[in-house]
Every structure is written in structure tokens, then in C-alpha cells.
Design an enzyme around this catalytic site. Structure first.
Site, PDB file in Angstrom:
ATOM      1  CD  GLU A 108      -0.306  -5.521   6.005  1.00 12.53           C
ATOM      2  OE1 GLU A 108      -0.560  -4.409   6.083  1.00 12.53           O
ATOM      3  OE2 GLU A 108      -0.153  -6.269   4.636  1.00 12.53           O
ATOM      4  CB  CYS A 144      -0.936  -0.221   1.097  1.00 16.32           C
ATOM      5  SG  CYS A 144      -2.440   1.027   0.897  1.00 16.32           S
ATOM      6  CG  HIS A 149      -2.820  -3.710   3.778  1.00 15.70           C
ATOM      7  ND1 HIS A 149      -1.935  -3.007   4.436  1.00 15.70           N
ATOM      8  CD2 HIS A 149      -3.653  -2.948   2.967  1.00 15.70           C
ATOM      9  CE1 HIS A 149      -2.246  -1.848   4.222  1.00 15.70           C
ATOM     10  NE2 HIS A 149      -2.918  -1.598   3.217  1.00 15.70           N
TER      11      HIS A 149
END
Length: 234
Positions: free
Chosen positions: A198, A87, A196
Site C-alpha cells: 500500500e 505486516c 507494504h
């Protein structure tokens, strides 16, 4: 031996701790790196996390690309170290000229937050070789300035040389040209994407899947891929 993966914290970073947690869940040691330092602390790879570095002044990622730590990261990336930009981290990689193109305000002019289906277009990079080309994965997306742009010549090169790493499927959430969600460099060690990974690494906290709510862990493959690649290089 345990791989050591650095996560840079800039003023305004929001997802640095999430990236560190994802790294630990994947089986590596997470190393906190500070934007104002010149020391990469001997890490094997680096993650530039999401957020709003330096308040997104000028352009998203423009100031962060000039941070002291980035001088070391650019040099390390050019020497082959794996670097992942997520991002705002993708925006930083573009502003640092480690990846081409640009990222602008979402086409609809609004912040978008959704679970996003992606197609893996390049499964040969340090961060994606755990996938198969054509795999469909689900990763959360949250951005206001994620529209990927590039001139016609650059787009032709990206497509022709297989440098598109991920593409949006079903919905293009931000108006990115050619549905591009993420890129890699020619060497395959630098990858940037707007979604994302993660946030898709732990059952109970990831995207919904047909199996169960919040069970998606497709993001773990990013981190396990780079762990395997870095350990294989030792």
C-alpha cells in the site's frame, strides 16, 4: 460495477488509511471495518493492515486474531473471499491459522525500514495474478518482528506446493527462513506478506526506481489483481 474492499481497523492499526487510499487509487471502493463488529458489510475482499494491533501484547497479532471481526473473516476466507494481510496483518493471518508458520523478532534484533526487492514466486493468487512469476518488484518494508519460521515439514510443504508467494532478493532483512517474504494458502485467496504494497501505489510517494525518485507503484498490482478477480466472479 465497483468492487468493495474492506479494511479492518484494530486498536493500534497504523496503515489502515494508507490501505484505503491504495484501494481507491486502484479503482475500488474502500470500506472501513471495525475490529469489534461482526459485519463485513457485503465487501468483496478484505485487507488486514499493518500496525501494532492491541499493542502487540502476547505475540504480534495474537489478540487481533481473536477479535469479533476475525470470526467473520475466517469464515469468509474459508468460503473463498480474498483476504490480504500486510505486516501485522500477515501476523494476524498466521495467528488465526489461515496461513502456517510463525513470525518472530528480526534476526538482528532491530526494527528494519527499507525499500525491499521481492521476487514474485506465485502469480496465480487473487492478489498476485497481475504479476508474472519471477517478476522483481520493490515494496517498502518496516517491521521489528518479521522473521518467518516454520518446522522442516511445513517448509517442505510450502516449497513443494508453491505456497511461497514472495521471496526476499539481495537482502534478507529479518532472517526469514528460505528468504520467505509472503505466503498464500492452497486456494490462493489468502495472501500475507511483511512488506507494504500500500506504500507503493502513488507516484511521488513510493520507493525510488531507476526512472525517478519515489516513483515506484508496484503495489498497485496487488489491488488491481483482486479487483479484476472479484469482478470476474460476479
Amino acid at each position: 460495477m465497483t468492487a468493495r474492499i474492506g479494511v479492518v481497523t484494530f486498536p493500534g492499526s497504523l496503515d489502515d488509511r494508507d490501505a484505503q487510499r491504495a484501494i481507491r487509487l486502484a479503482g475500488a471502493e474502500a470500506v472501513a471495518l471495525w475490529h469489534g463488529d461482526h459485519d463485513l458489510q457485503g465487501v468483496d475482499a478484505v485487507v488486514l493492515p499493518g500496525g501494532f494491533s492491541y499493542g502487540d501484547y502476547l505475540r504480534c497479532g495474537a489478540i487481533a486474531a481473536q477479535a469479533p471481526i476475525m470470526h467473520e473473516i475466517v469464515a469468509a476466507a474459508n468460503a473463498g473471499m480474498p483476504v490480504l494481510g500486510i505486516c501485522n496483518g500477515f501476523q494476524i493471518l498466521v495467528e488465526a491459522h489461515l496461513l502456517p508458520g510463525g513470525l518472530i523478532r528480526n534476526e538482528a534484533g532491530a526494527f528494519v525500514c527499507r525499500d525491499q526487492t521481492l521476487r514474485v514466486e506465485n502469480a496465480t493468487t487473487a492478489w498476485t495474478h497481475g504479476f508474472e512469476q519471477g517478476d522483481l518488484i520493490t515494496v517498502p518494508l518496516k517491521n521489528g518482528e518479521g522473521g518467518f519460521i516454520a518446522d522442516a515439514e511445513t517448509l517442505k510443504r510450502l516449497e513443494g506446493e508453491g505456497l511461497v508467494a514472495f521471496r526476499y532478493v539481495d537482502v534478507n532483512p529479518n532472517g526469514s527462513l528460505d528468504d520467505i517474504a509472503g505466503l498464500t494458502n492452497e486456494r490462493g485467496n489468502v495472501v500475507g506478506l511483511m512488506p507494504h504494497p500500500e506504500h507503493a501505489t502513488e507516484p511521488g510517494f513510493g520507493p525510488d526506481t531507476p526512472s525517478a525518485m519515489r516513483s515506484g507503484v508496484d503495489g498497485l498490482t496487488f489491488f488491481r489483481s483482486v479487483i479484476e478477480r472479484t469482478l470476474a466472479a460476479v
